[in-house]
Scaffold this active site. Structure first.
Site, PDB file in Angstrom:
ATOM      1  CD1 TRP A 150      -0.129  -1.529   3.116  1.00 28.08           C
ATOM      2  CD2 TRP A 150       0.712   0.745   3.284  1.00 28.08           C
ATOM      3  NE1 TRP A 150       0.365  -1.704   4.385  1.00 28.08           N
ATOM      4  CE2 TRP A 150       0.792  -0.269   4.331  1.00 28.08           C
ATOM      5  CE3 TRP A 150       0.826   1.788   3.088  1.00 28.08           C
ATOM      6  CZ2 TRP A 150       1.816   0.397   5.349  1.00 28.08           C
ATOM      7  CZ3 TRP A 150       1.864   2.256   4.237  1.00 28.08           C
ATOM      8  CH2 TRP A 150       2.266   1.796   5.381  1.00 28.08           C
ATOM      9  CG  ASN A 151       5.095   1.231   0.787  1.00 24.77           C
ATOM     10  OD1 ASN A 151       4.793   0.517  -0.066  1.00 24.77           O
ATOM     11  ND2 ASN A 151       6.345   1.154   1.219  1.00 24.77           N
ATOM     12  CE  LYS A 174      -3.114  -9.413  -1.869  1.00 24.12           C
ATOM     13  NZ  LYS A 174      -3.711  -8.190  -1.243  1.00 24.12           N
ATOM     14  N   PRO A 175      -3.748  -6.087  -5.547  1.00 20.00           N
ATOM     15  CG  PRO A 175      -5.224  -4.732  -5.910  1.00 20.00           C
ATOM     16  CD  PRO A 175      -4.862  -6.071  -6.273  1.00 20.00           C
ATOM     17  CB  SER A 177      -7.351  -5.141   1.711  1.00 19.62           C
ATOM     18  OG  SER A 177      -6.722  -4.896   2.823  1.00 19.62           O
ATOM     19  N   GLY A 229       6.691  -6.291   0.259  1.00 18.53           N
ATOM     20  CA  GLY A 229       6.164  -6.430   1.623  1.00 18.53           C
ATOM     21  C   GLY A 229       7.239  -6.815   2.698  1.00 18.53           C
ATOM     22  CB  SER A 230       6.448  -7.771   6.175  1.00 18.44           C
ATOM     23  OG  SER A 230       6.047  -9.020   5.949  1.00 18.44           O
ATOM     24  CD  GLU A 252      11.460  -3.576  -2.274  1.00 15.04           C
ATOM     25  OE1 GLU A 252      11.641  -3.542  -0.925  1.00 15.04           O
ATOM     26  OE2 GLU A 252      10.626  -2.597  -2.869  1.00 15.04           O
ATOM     27  CB  CYS A 286      11.079  -0.678   1.398  1.00 16.35           C
ATOM     28  SG  CYS A 286       9.462  -1.530   1.603  1.00 16.35           S
ATOM     29  CD  GLU A 383      10.925  -1.786   7.097  1.00 12.63           C
ATOM     30  OE1 GLU A 383      10.288  -2.792   7.019  1.00 12.63           O
ATOM     31  OE2 GLU A 383      11.414  -1.353   5.751  1.00 12.63           O
ATOM     32  CD  GLU A 460      10.274  -5.062  -7.890  1.00 12.47           C
ATOM     33  OE1 GLU A 460      10.146  -4.291  -7.164  1.00 12.47           O
ATOM     34  OE2 GLU A 460       9.402  -5.977  -7.976  1.00 12.47           O
TER      35      GLU A 460
HETATM   36  C1  SIN Z   1       9.393   0.746  -1.230  1.00  5.03           C
HETATM   37  O1  SIN Z   1       9.171   1.177  -0.523  1.00  5.03           O
HETATM   38  O2  SIN Z   1       9.518  -0.763  -1.304  1.00  5.03           O
HETATM   39  C2  SIN Z   1       9.699   1.524  -2.550  1.00  5.03           C
HETATM   40  C3  SIN Z   1      10.591   2.596  -2.568  1.00  5.03           C
HETATM   41  C4  SIN Z   1      11.109   3.172  -3.771  1.00  5.03           C
HETATM   42  O3  SIN Z   1      10.805   2.771  -4.963  1.00  5.03           O
HETATM   43  O4  SIN Z   1      11.974   4.211  -3.741  1.00  5.03           O
END
Ligand code: SIN
Length: 480
Positions: A150-151, A174-175, A177, A229-230, A252, A286, A383, A460
């Site tokens: 979601w971030n 799957k995005p 929720s 995600g986590s 990631e 992240c 984190e 990525e």
């Molecule tokens: C992320 O929080 O996983 C992506 C951050 C970014 O693409 O700079």
């Protein structure tokens, strides 16, 4: 006025409604903004089957033909940046200017990978005997599936979908929720751009997340799986992908990025970089600097400048003028940040500014600088995912590197120094997939984004990002 959006899922080129729907909330005020289909395993299997049917024709197109369609998708996104930004902000809480940056960042992957796939070259290999000729060809891996966070509700989809589609793969996402509307807006633009039915599918879910994930990880029709995600969930999904069908996997995962400020740094630049990195998306990124390590002799000067700058950050709903820090995504997120800060304060840390929730609303946290943080505290070890900057002292380069590497994670790291030799040395010694020197922001479409250790697998973005969706096939021509 609210931006327009689609609220049905998108499977096999059709907008799919459902009687069972879940609520999507505005994190700034907890109001319900949409009701989206709560689909499960059956609809996910339909999406995977549609992607499987669409694969041969999409893979057979010339890279240049796919690139032209992707260019149309990119152009539509760029023409719709305002609406996309308002949608990202509405469901994710991001300040509008930052959301617009994300929309353009997300679109850039579509442009770049469409172009780059034209250069998915194979090799000729000098053979070991005169009677043979060796070549490699690069082929799309097949149906690709993704679970996204979601971030970055837009960019984390396009960073996976763009290399997949450019390579000739079809895609099911799957995005999250919390932020499905941005994903559905991407589908709407994909449809307008002429992306054929089944090539790009969005399955929305809330109560059936585990069932949807199981199909995406275990279906024999899916050949590649990507997750952001986590670390905890990533490990489980990765294991399921391999144990069930030996899928190619990209992960990631979580980070715990150190930002090192050496005594020879330009302190104003270091403060600017630390703020850009730490407070991006209210600290919910992240690659955010999670902990800031400062050399003893400049600790006081740096903390004074940092505190002054952080205290000025404007907090409020993402759509208010000049806001720099929006709400956290949900109640669980704000409770976690409150708890981590509370524990640090109880163990001897001092809040130079902030340290508590913000009056703007239930999910807002005041931008915080914590001094006297020790290595044992949770704010150094985990984190934070909130607008909290813990400051930790170090005495020399060796100690700085030791603290920086004392974590199971290794996504990003930052260092501020004017000494080029030190910059090289420390960049080589830091255990991270990405190191940024004298700069708090580095993400873009041309770089390989990803982590080492428990921060993930694969990359990525960049040429490496395309490789994740291609298989290399060796062909032997004998009988010469
Ligand atoms: C992320 O929080 O996983 C992506 C951050 C970014 O693409 O700079």
């Amino acid at each position: 006025m609210s931006p327009t959006f689609r609220s049905d899922a998108y499977i096999d080129g059709k907008w799919r409604a459902s009687a069972k729907r879940f609520d999507v909330f505005n994190p700034a005020n907890q109001e319900v903004i949409a009701h989206v289909p709560d689909f499960g395993a059956a609809e996910t299997e339909e999406a995977v089957a549609a992607a499987h049917r669409a694969f041969p024709a999409w893979a057979a197109k010339a890279a240049k033909e796919r690139a032209a369609i992707m260019r149309a998708w990119f152009d539509l996104m760029m023409g719709d940046l305002d609406r996309l930004a308002r949608l990202i902000s509405l469901e994710g809480g991001k300040p509008i200017a930052e959301a617009k940056g994300e929309a353009a960042y997300g679109a850039s992957f579509v442009e770049w990978f469409g172009e780059e796939a034209k250069r998915a070259y194979g090799r000729t290999i000098p053979s070991t005997t005169a009677t043979r000729r060796y070549v490699t060809i690069r082929q799309p891996i097949g149906v690709s599936a993704a679970i996204t966070p979601w971030n970055f509700p837009l960019a984390m989809i396009t960073r996976k979908a763009a290399p997949a589609l450019a390579a000739g793969c079809t895609f099911v996402v799957k995005p999250p929720s919390q932020t499905p509307l941005t994903a559905l807006a991407l589908a709407e633009l994909a449809e307008k751009a002429g992306i054929p039915a089944g090539v790009f599918n969005v399955v929305t879910t809330h109560d059936h997340t585990a069932d949807v994930g199981k199909v995406l990880c275990e279906s024999p029709l899916v050949r590649k799986f990507s997750f952001t995600g986590s670390t905890g969930i990533g490990k489980k999904l990765g294991a399921a992908c391999v144990a069930s069908t030996v899928k190619k996997v990209s992960l990631e995962l979580g980070g715990n990025a150190p930002l090192l400020v050496f005594a020879d740094a330009d302190l104003d630049l270091a403060v600017k970089g630390a703020i850009a990195s730490k407070f991006r998306n209210a600290g919910q990124t992240c690659v955010c600097a999670n902990r800031i390590l400062v050399e003893d002799s400049v600790y006081d000067a740096f903390s004074t400048k940092m505190t002054e700058a952080v205290a000025k950050l404007k907090v409020g709903p993402g759509d208010s003028d000049g806001v720099e820090i929006g709400p956290l995504i949900d109640q669980t997120a704000i409770e976690k940040v409150e708890q981590m800060v509370g524990e640090a304060l109880a163990s001897g840390a001092v809040a130079l500014t902030g340290g508590k929730k913000h009056a703007a609303g239930a999910q807002f946290f005041t931008p915080t600088v914590l001094a006297n943080v020790t290595r044992e505290m949770r704010v150094n070890q985990e984190e934070i995912f909130g607008p909290v900057a813990p400051l930790i002292r170090f005495k020399d380069e060796d100690e700085a590197v030791a603290i920086a590497n004392d974590t199971p994670f290794g996504l990003a790291a930052y260092l501020f120094t004017k000494d080029v030799n030190r910059a090289w040395r420390v960049a080589e010694r830091i255990e991270a997939g990405m190191v940024s020197i004298n700069d708090g922001i580095f993400s873009n479409e041309v770089i390989p984004f990803g982590g080492v250790k428990e921060s993930g697998l694969g990359r990525e973005g960049g040429v490496e990002g395309l490789d994740e969706y291609l298989e290399t096939k060796f062909v032997n021509f004998g009988g010469f």
